[in-house]
Design a protein around this motif. Structure first.
Motif, PDB file in Angstrom:
ATOM      1  N   CYS A  54      -1.696  12.603   0.744  1.00 30.21           N
ATOM      2  CA  CYS A  54      -0.607  12.021   1.532  1.00 30.21           C
ATOM      3  C   CYS A  54      -1.116  11.624   2.922  1.00 30.21           C
ATOM      4  O   CYS A  54      -1.840  12.373   3.569  1.00 30.21           O
ATOM      5  N   ARG A  55      -0.720  10.442   3.394  1.00 32.66           N
ATOM      6  CA  ARG A  55      -1.166   9.975   4.706  1.00 32.66           C
ATOM      7  C   ARG A  55      -0.194  10.364   5.823  1.00 32.66           C
ATOM      8  O   ARG A  55      -0.381   9.998   6.974  1.00 32.66           O
ATOM      9  N   ALA A  56       0.849  11.061   5.484  1.00 26.84           N
ATOM     10  CA  ALA A  56       1.863  11.450   6.466  1.00 26.84           C
ATOM     11  C   ALA A  56       2.400  10.230   7.220  1.00 26.84           C
ATOM     12  O   ALA A  56       2.245  10.101   8.437  1.00 26.84           O
ATOM     13  N   CYS A  57       3.028   9.337   6.479  1.00 26.47           N
ATOM     14  CA  CYS A  57       3.500   8.071   7.048  1.00 26.47           C
ATOM     15  C   CYS A  57       4.468   8.277   8.214  1.00 26.47           C
ATOM     16  O   CYS A  57       5.287   9.195   8.194  1.00 26.47           O
ATOM     17  N   PRO A  60       8.172   7.105   6.119  1.00 23.36           N
ATOM     18  CA  PRO A  60       7.762   7.358   4.721  1.00 23.36           C
ATOM     19  C   PRO A  60       8.634   6.670   3.665  1.00 23.36           C
ATOM     20  O   PRO A  60       9.838   6.950   3.587  1.00 23.36           O
ATOM     21  N   PRO A  61       8.044   5.796   2.868  1.00 20.85           N
ATOM     22  CA  PRO A  61       8.790   5.158   1.781  1.00 20.85           C
ATOM     23  C   PRO A  61       9.327   6.151   0.758  1.00 20.85           C
ATOM     24  O   PRO A  61      10.392   5.932   0.179  1.00 20.85           O
ATOM     25  N   CYS A  62       8.620   7.233   0.524  1.00 23.87           N
ATOM     26  CA  CYS A  62       9.083   8.220  -0.458  1.00 23.87           C
ATOM     27  C   CYS A  62      10.440   8.776  -0.042  1.00 23.87           C
ATOM     28  O   CYS A  62      11.345   8.946  -0.860  1.00 23.87           O
ATOM     29  N   VAL A  78       6.065  15.183   4.929  1.00 27.75           N
ATOM     30  CA  VAL A  78       7.449  15.348   4.476  1.00 27.75           C
ATOM     31  C   VAL A  78       7.592  16.652   3.683  1.00 27.75           C
ATOM     32  O   VAL A  78       6.596  17.276   3.322  1.00 27.75           O
ATOM     33  N   CYS A  95       5.444   5.502  -3.287  1.00 25.91           N
ATOM     34  CA  CYS A  95       4.236   5.732  -2.488  1.00 25.91           C
ATOM     35  C   CYS A  95       3.121   4.805  -2.972  1.00 25.91           C
ATOM     36  O   CYS A  95       2.628   4.937  -4.085  1.00 25.91           O
ATOM     37  N   ILE A  97       0.013   4.533  -2.306  1.00 23.03           N
ATOM     38  CA  ILE A  97      -1.319   5.066  -2.623  1.00 23.03           C
ATOM     39  C   ILE A  97      -1.266   6.100  -3.748  1.00 23.03           C
ATOM     40  O   ILE A  97      -2.284   6.671  -4.128  1.00 23.03           O
ATOM     41  N   ALA A  99       0.299   9.079  -3.754  1.00 23.01           N
ATOM     42  CA  ALA A  99       0.093  10.441  -3.263  1.00 23.01           C
ATOM     43  C   ALA A  99       1.189  11.407  -3.708  1.00 23.01           C
ATOM     44  O   ALA A  99       1.089  12.604  -3.466  1.00 23.01           O
ATOM     45  N   VAL A 100       2.246  10.908  -4.316  1.00 20.52           N
ATOM     46  CA  VAL A 100       3.272  11.824  -4.831  1.00 20.52           C
ATOM     47  C   VAL A 100       2.889  12.184  -6.264  1.00 20.52           C
ATOM     48  O   VAL A 100       2.890  11.337  -7.147  1.00 20.52           O
ATOM     49  N   ILE A 111       4.315  17.053  -3.201  1.00 19.38           N
ATOM     50  CA  ILE A 111       3.782  16.275  -2.077  1.00 19.38           C
ATOM     51  C   ILE A 111       3.046  17.211  -1.117  1.00 19.38           C
ATOM     52  O   ILE A 111       3.511  18.307  -0.817  1.00 19.38           O
TER      53      ILE A 111
HETATM   54  S1  SF4 Z   1       3.856  10.911  -0.030  1.00 17.17           S
HETATM   55 FE1  SF4 Z   1       3.134   8.766   0.198  1.00 17.17          FE
HETATM   56  S2  SF4 Z   1       4.918   7.707   1.043  1.00 17.17           S
HETATM   57 FE2  SF4 Z   1       5.386   9.888   1.315  1.00 17.17          FE
HETATM   58  S3  SF4 Z   1       4.636  10.364   3.379  1.00 17.17           S
HETATM   59 FE3  SF4 Z   1       2.915  10.779   2.000  1.00 17.17          FE
HETATM   60  S4  SF4 Z   1       1.712   8.888   1.895  1.00 17.17           S
HETATM   61 FE4  SF4 Z   1       3.730   8.350   2.794  1.00 17.17          FE
END
Ligand code: SF4
Ligand code: SF4
Lengths: 132, 591
Positions: A54-57, A60-62, A78, A95, A97, A99-100, A111
């Motif tokens: 996870c990039r810690a947006c 966050p779209p998730c 998140v 997500c 990439i 990452a979920v 996550i």
């Molecule tokens: S799980 Fe994906 S979308 Fe959600 S915060 Fe992490 S990188 Fe972003």
């Protein structure tokens, strides 16, 4: 500020999955169902690997896509409220990439919580747990 | 309970059916891995059956430590070997052990023969039988593997096992390639799969593994991991991989060269680990759950034979044993040549070691006039000529003509027909590994339950004796080898990688098991190890094995080892002692 997990030198990744096993051990047991970190080969093992965390947006779209508000933002990354989650897996799709991860046993998303345990167990310094 | 180790998955290839049996009885008594596999083999392999008949089962088994601890990364395969006509056992890592266990099985028993070629797709939900008619006959095992993975797609952590042309054509030492760079190499599991019309197996697993004591598990894991990454014992595999052995073995005069006509190189040996890493190492890989990453891939960059400015880069995994068998044993000394041969056997799906020893015998037999150009299909084998060896390997895999057909059944079979058995280097029917260190090494090859150097590692005892300037009596050696072999039954029942044998000492094994399963003490585990070894020998006796009938190739006695020349009498005395200790029923591992 909190710490964030980051992939710093993916060329040294050997696909041992120690990071993923470490992640799953957060819950006490073994196996990989509860791992939030994924290692994939880039079209054949000889071409190397991608380590997906996870990039810690910032936005966050998730979180945005979750229909029941089961995902909330915290200082770094998140959190999923498993009781609220209805197991629709829309966050997995959202997500970009990938990452979920999906716990097929519990039917819930997994996550990364940016705890850094995986980085402690990566024998080849691919991962780092850094101040943001 | 889903995910429990004692779920055994049975596959009936003839009827395309599968089912799960609960074998808690077996697992509580024999741990897992080799201990469980020998029981399943005994139960399902009919007495004296033809190894290539449908009745010969293939057993795959993992153990209580699999996927729970670092370096518990191997799957044990058992079957009746078409090469030796007796116990076939081979261990392989990659992702195989993890995938099988996380799919929720402790073992898999594959029975009978499919009417048409199939591959299996296995996951927590069971087995799907997939049509493999299109894959049958493909020239490369690697392509077939890639196709199966792409077709299966799907989630979870996946492994892919498959055979190449050699397995399809029943070459008795055909191996099974796992992922791209690991193998169930020895003793012909590939031919058994071929005889079953089984092209491959894809296994996907992603389960949970509960443990008995969470706190103890975390502590034991942390301690083991710390030792694994710091241990000097693992460093050797970590940096240069197993080829690090080549230089020292050459220097001490224990490296078989040109069919064991020589035992080393005076100056810098070729194919030595440091130089290979410097010139060719392209990437390193690990089996799942292994921090060591001993898998070394060479990047071989070659110009296209016709088109200018086209190059291809091939990745070839290299280890000591294949470099010995397809390198020094054949007088192949250019690294690029040896790597090319390694790549050829990978595509064909041959065991590199048996194939190399068979070619070495053929070269010498040709030099001595036992074989002529006509029998060899117009080829003239010559030490160091990698080009001719590559063609010969193709002929073996295709079983082209009577000589190559026999070469595809091992050096014993070829020598029985053409002569030259004094330099046909096989023990108990299995071609020799790369150790001519002394009596210990060859006693391992002779007395080990599967005649593999890994059974009891006699080469390590020889090297100990060299350092200490001592020698052991045949009786002492017999007991030491059996004790080591019994200990290795424990390790291969847990199942851990033998490279980690230094790490998994008595206390570690006990602590690891107690945290995840139940309390056991080391003495009981060693008693179990002895028992498993005796059960293997009972199986061998049932299938007709006799210690007295073991052939000792004269070459091994004529060419001195670093510990001096070997005498047949001494070796026979030690063999008798092994036989006596096994038959006596007494505990041999203490005292
Ligand atoms: S799980 Fe994906 S979308 Fe959600 S915060 Fe992490 S990188 Fe972003
Ligand atoms: S622990 Fe490190 S080397 Fe191993 S798979 Fe994860 S990132 Fe790669």
């Amino acid at each position: 500020m909190g710490k964030r997990l980051r992939v710093v030198d993916v060329e040294r990744c050997v696909d041992c999955l120690l990071c993923a096993f470490a992640c799953a051990r957060r819950f006490g047991g073994g196996g990989l169902a509860k791992s939030a970190i994924a290692v994939r080969s880039v079209g054949g093992m000889e071409r190397g690997f991608v380590v997906v965390v996870c990039r810690a947006c910032e936005d966050p779209p998730c979180l945005a896509v979750c229909p029941v508000g089961a995902i909330r933002k915290v200082e770094v990354g998140v959190r999923v409220d498993a009781d609220r989650c209805i197991g629709c897996s829309m966050c997995v799709e959202a997500c970009a990439i990938g990452a979920v991860q999906w716990d097929a046993v519990e039917r819930k998303p997994v996550i990364c919580v940016h705890c850094g345990l995986c980085a402690q167990y990566c024998p080849h310094s691919v991962l780092a747990h850094e101040e943001v | 309970m889903p995910g429990a180790l004692h779920r055994v998955l049975f596959v009936d290839l003839a009827r395309h059916r599968s089912w799960v049996e609960d074998r808690a009885d077996l697992y509580s008594e024999s741990l897992g891995g080799a201990g469980v596999a020998i029981e399943l083999l005994r139960e399902h392999c009919p007495e004296r059956c033809d190894p290539l008949a449908p009745e010969n089962p293939i057993v795959l088994a993992v153990g209580p430590l699999t996927s729970l601890y670092p370096l518990a990364s191997k799957t044990v395969a058992m079957f009746k070997s078409p090469l030796t006509g007796n116990l076939g056992e081979s261990h392989c890592g990659g992702r195989s052990a993890m995938a099988l266990r996380l799919a929720g099985y402790g073992a898999m028993v594959i029975m009978d023969r499919s009417p048409t070629p199939v591959y299996l797709s296995v996951d927590a939900g069971g087995v799907r039988f997939r049509d493999a008619r299109t894959l049958w006959g493909m020239s490369s095992s690697l392509t077939a593997g890639r196709v199966m993975l792409e077709r299966e797609g799907g989630a979870g952590h996946r492994t892919v096992l498959r055979i190449g042309p050699a397995g399809e054509n029943l070459v008795t030492y055909a191996g099974v390639t796992v992922e791209t760079y690991r193998h169930f190499g020895r003793l012909g599991m590939g031919a058994v799969m071929g005889s079953k019309h089984l092209k491959g197996i894809v296994i996907a697993g992603n389960g949970d593994l509960p443990v008995a004591d969470r706190g103890a598990y975390q502590r034991t894991y942390r301690d083991l991991y710390t030792r694994a990454v710091r241990s000097p014992a693992m460093r050797k595999y970590y940096e240069l991989g197993t080829p690090e052995n080549l230089g020292p073995l050459s220097a001490m005069g224990a490296l078989p060269v040109r069919n064991l006509q020589a035992t080393g190189y005076g100056t810098e040996p070729p194919l030595e680990g440091e130089a290979l890493a410097r010139e060719h190492l392209g990437r390193r890989l690990a089996c799942s759950h292994c921090p060591t990453a001993c898998i070394h891939l060479a990047a071989l960059r070659e110009p296209h034979p016709e088109a200018p400015y086209f190059y291809k880069t091939t990745f070839v995994s290299y280890d000591y044993e294949p470099l010995y068998a397809l390198g020094t044993m054949l007088g192949v000394e250019q690294p690029e040549d040896a790597l090319r041969l390694l790549d050829v056997v990978e595509h064909l799906g041959l065991d590199a070691m048996s194939a190399g020893v068979a070619l070495a015998w053929a070269t010498e037999a040709f030099e001595r006039g036992l074989l002529d150009e006509k029998a060899l299909g117009g080829l003239r084998p010559a030490w160091g000529d990698a080009r001719v060896y590559a063609t010969m390997l193709e002929c073996i895999a295709r079983r082209a003509g009577p000589l190559y057909t026999l070469l595809g059944e091992g050096v014993d079979a070829a020598a029985a027909e053409y002569g030259g058995d004094s330099y046909a280097l096989a023990f108990g029917g299995l071609e020799m590994p790369g150790y001519h260190t002394g009596p210990g090494a060859h006693l391992t090859h002779l007395t080990g339950a599967r005649h593999s150097h890994l059974d009891s590692a006699g080469y390590a005892f020889d090297q100990e004796d060299m350092k200490a300037g001592q020698s052991r009596s045949p009786k002492e050696l017999a007991r030491a080898l059996l004790t080591e072999e019994a200990r290795r039954q424990v390790l291969s029942s847990l199942v851990v990688c033998f490279f980690a044998r230094g790490l998994y000492d008595a206390d570690t094994c006990v602590a690891c098991l107690s945290a995840v399963e139940k309390e056991r003490n080391w003495d009981d585990l060693m008693a179990l190890g002895e028992d498993i070894l005796r059960r293997k020998h009972a199986f061998k006796a049932r299938e007709g094995f006799e210690f007295d009938a073991l052939r000792i190739p004269a070459r091994t006695l004529e060419v001195p080892t670093p510990l001096g020349g070997l005498s047949e009498n001494t070796l026979r005395e030690a063999i008798s002692e092994v036989e006596r200790l096994l038959a006596s029923g007494e505990r041999f591992s203490h005292g």
